[in-house]
Motif scaffolding. Structure first.
Motif: not given
Length: 155
Positions: A2, A5, A33, A36-37, A40, A67, A70-71, A74
């Motif tokens: 994170v 991130w 953004v 996701y944290p 996760e 993940w 989200a990658v 991001i």
């Protein structure tokens, strides 16, 4: 993870890379953004606390899928120029390849952490950790879904 991130987020914000995104892309980017944290952390908490007994395998797959998805989003500020010049199938191959590359780096990082662990069991079995191939498959699926999200939501 994170920390990395949010570090990327601030780098993209202060270098004005984020400004290249269209309004729709920017909405998806900010949503990812911020969300996701939380996702996760929730999955990690469920794994660590064994909230659903014997669910580690599936929760870990879900974690890697989220993940990878989200990658794709991001890192959009970096490859948005490439994304817009390629045909749809070239973009798909590029995004899945990019996601798998980042995912493989993550797997090597996880291996390094396991091999340096103070637990003797982790060190002995680090090279035989069997879920790496599943994680890599989830990178492909997550990259594909990320491509679909970007394709459908930004056109």
């Amino acid at each position: 993870m994170v920390g990395i991130w949010f570090g990327l987020f601030f780098v993209f914000r202060f270098t004005q890379l984020e400004a290249k995104l269209s309004e729709k892309e920017h909405r998806i980017y900010i949503f990812t953004v911020l969300l996701y944290p939380l996702v996760e952390s929730w999955i990690k908490w469920m794994i660590e606390k064994n909230v659903i007994p014997y669910s580690w395998f599936w929760l870990n797959r879900l974690e890697h899928f989220c993940w990878a998805l989200a990658v794709v989003i991001i890192f959009l500020p970096i490859f948005t120029d490439i994304w817009k010049t390629l045909k749809w199938w070239q973009s798909l191959i590029f995004l899945i390849g990019f996601t798998c590359f980042i995912g493989n780096l993550n797997e090597f990082f996880e291996y390094l952490l396991r091999s340096r662990s103070s637990s003797i069991n982790y060190r002995i079995f680090a090279a035989y950790y069997w879920d790496t191939i599943y994680d890599m498959m989830m990178n492909i699926i997550g990259g594909f879904v990320g491509f679909m999200v970007l394709t459908w939501k930004t056109r």
